[in-house]
Structure formats: C-alpha cells, structure tokens
Design an enzyme around this catalytic site. Sequence first.
Site, PDB file in Angstrom:
ATOM      1  N   ASN A   1      -1.849  28.134 -39.612  1.00 32.25           N
ATOM      2  CA  ASN A   1      -2.945  27.935 -38.672  1.00 32.25           C
ATOM      3  C   ASN A   1      -3.868  29.147 -38.726  1.00 32.25           C
ATOM      4  OD1 ASN A   1      -0.680  29.217 -37.397  1.00 32.25           O
ATOM      5  ND2 ASN A   1      -1.449  28.721 -35.372  1.00 32.25           N
ATOM      6  N   ILE A   2      -5.148  28.859 -38.534  1.00 33.89           N
ATOM      7  CA  ILE A   2      -6.197  29.868 -38.617  1.00 33.89           C
ATOM      8  C   ILE A   2      -7.076  29.704 -37.386  1.00 33.89           C
ATOM      9  CG2 ILE A   2      -8.114  30.769 -39.990  1.00 33.89           C
ATOM     10  CD1 ILE A   2      -6.771  29.191 -42.396  1.00 33.89           C
ATOM     11  N   GLU A   3      -6.950  30.648 -36.463  1.00 39.01           N
ATOM     12  CA  GLU A   3      -7.695  30.560 -35.207  1.00 39.01           C
ATOM     13  C   GLU A   3      -9.079  31.186 -35.335  1.00 39.01           C
ATOM     14  OE1 GLU A   3      -3.853  30.568 -32.232  1.00 39.01           O
ATOM     15  OE2 GLU A   3      -5.117  32.343 -32.279  1.00 39.01           O
TER      16      GLU A   3
ATOM     17  N   CYS B   1      -3.864  16.365 -36.441  1.00 45.45           N
ATOM     18  CA  CYS B   1      -3.066  16.491 -37.662  1.00 45.45           C
ATOM     19  C   CYS B   1      -2.323  15.198 -37.975  1.00 45.45           C
ATOM     20  CB  CYS B   1      -2.085  17.654 -37.545  1.00 45.45           C
ATOM     21  SG  CYS B   1      -2.904  19.256 -37.602  1.00 45.45           S
TER      22      CYS B   1
ATOM     23  N   CYS C   1      -0.147  18.237 -33.945  1.00 49.22           N
ATOM     24  CA  CYS C   1      -1.051  17.771 -32.887  1.00 49.22           C
ATOM     25  C   CYS C   1      -1.617  16.401 -33.274  1.00 49.22           C
ATOM     26  CB  CYS C   1      -2.179  18.782 -32.670  1.00 49.22           C
ATOM     27  SG  CYS C   1      -3.437  18.793 -33.971  1.00 49.22           S
TER      28      CYS C   1
ATOM     29  N   CYS D   1      -5.353  23.866 -37.898  1.00 48.00           N
ATOM     30  CA  CYS D   1      -3.882  23.852 -37.866  1.00 48.00           C
ATOM     31  C   CYS D   1      -3.298  24.011 -39.265  1.00 48.00           C
ATOM     32  CB  CYS D   1      -3.392  22.545 -37.267  1.00 48.00           C
ATOM     33  SG  CYS D   1      -3.925  22.262 -35.570  1.00 48.00           S
TER      34      CYS D   1
ATOM     35  N   GLU E   1      -0.991  22.226 -40.702  1.00 46.63           N
ATOM     36  CA  GLU E   1      -0.833  20.947 -41.375  1.00 46.63           C
ATOM     37  C   GLU E   1      -2.126  20.507 -42.048  1.00 46.63           C
ATOM     38  OE1 GLU E   1      -0.023  21.957 -38.294  1.00 46.63           O
ATOM     39  OE2 GLU E   1       1.190  20.417 -37.314  1.00 46.63           O
TER      40      GLU E   1
END
Length: 135
Positions: free
Chosen positions: A43-45, A90, A87, A54, A56
């Site tokens: 995941n990359i915020e 995803c 989520c 996310c 996935e």
Amino acid sequence: MATLEELKAKAVAMLDMAYVPYSHFPVGAALECEDGAVFTGCNIENSSYGLTNCAERTAAFKAVSEGHRRFKRIVIAGRSDDYCYPCGACRQVLYEFGPDMEVICLNKDNEEKRLHIKELLPYGFDQTWLAIDEK
C-alpha cells in the site's frame, strides 16, 4: 508456478516496502496469474487520502500493465491480529481479472484464511452487466 509458501513470503516481504506514514498499517500482496507470473504490491498512502493505493491493486495494476489479464490467486499480508482482507475497491478490481480466483488472507502470525473472490464479492460487477437488450 509459485508455491503457496513462496507467495506468502513475497507478500510478507512487501510489508517493509509499504509507504504508510498516516495509517501506520502496512499491507503486502503477492498475486499469481494463471500463467504462473507473480506480481507483488504494497500500500502507498498519500496525504490526500483518496489518492492512496492498496497493496492488492498495486500488484494487480502491475500485472495488467505487463499484459496479464487472468489472475489465479493472491496472498494479502498484514501485521494485525485479524486477517488482512481486501477492501471493496480491491475486491472489484480482483474480480475483474480473476472471477474464480482464490484469496488468501494472512494475519501477523502468518496464519491464513482462504476464501474465494465470490465469497468476498458475491455479486461482482462484470461484463455481463454491460449487455444491452436488443428487443
């Protein structure tokens, strides 16, 4: 073809690659395509939360961008007590390319829960919904 243990190890390794300065909730994923190719993701915020991606979807988009369109299974790893489930967004993306895929969710102890994507998204949106009635 990767073994399940290899996929689990790749997913867990991606936890350290996650960029999570806001949630502090790393997620790693390892996606196996039907032809045996494996793509990983984390995941990359972003400070604008809506632009966060996310693990996935990172793995799925990497696979699709390399020409892979059929997914076999995905392992999703987290560091929480509970299993790390995908989520809703995803679930829909995975369903698009793997309506028959297996989803393996891990918890912090590397315990697994195996599910089918249709259990997670029983009425997924697919091309059949786009059919036009020509009456």
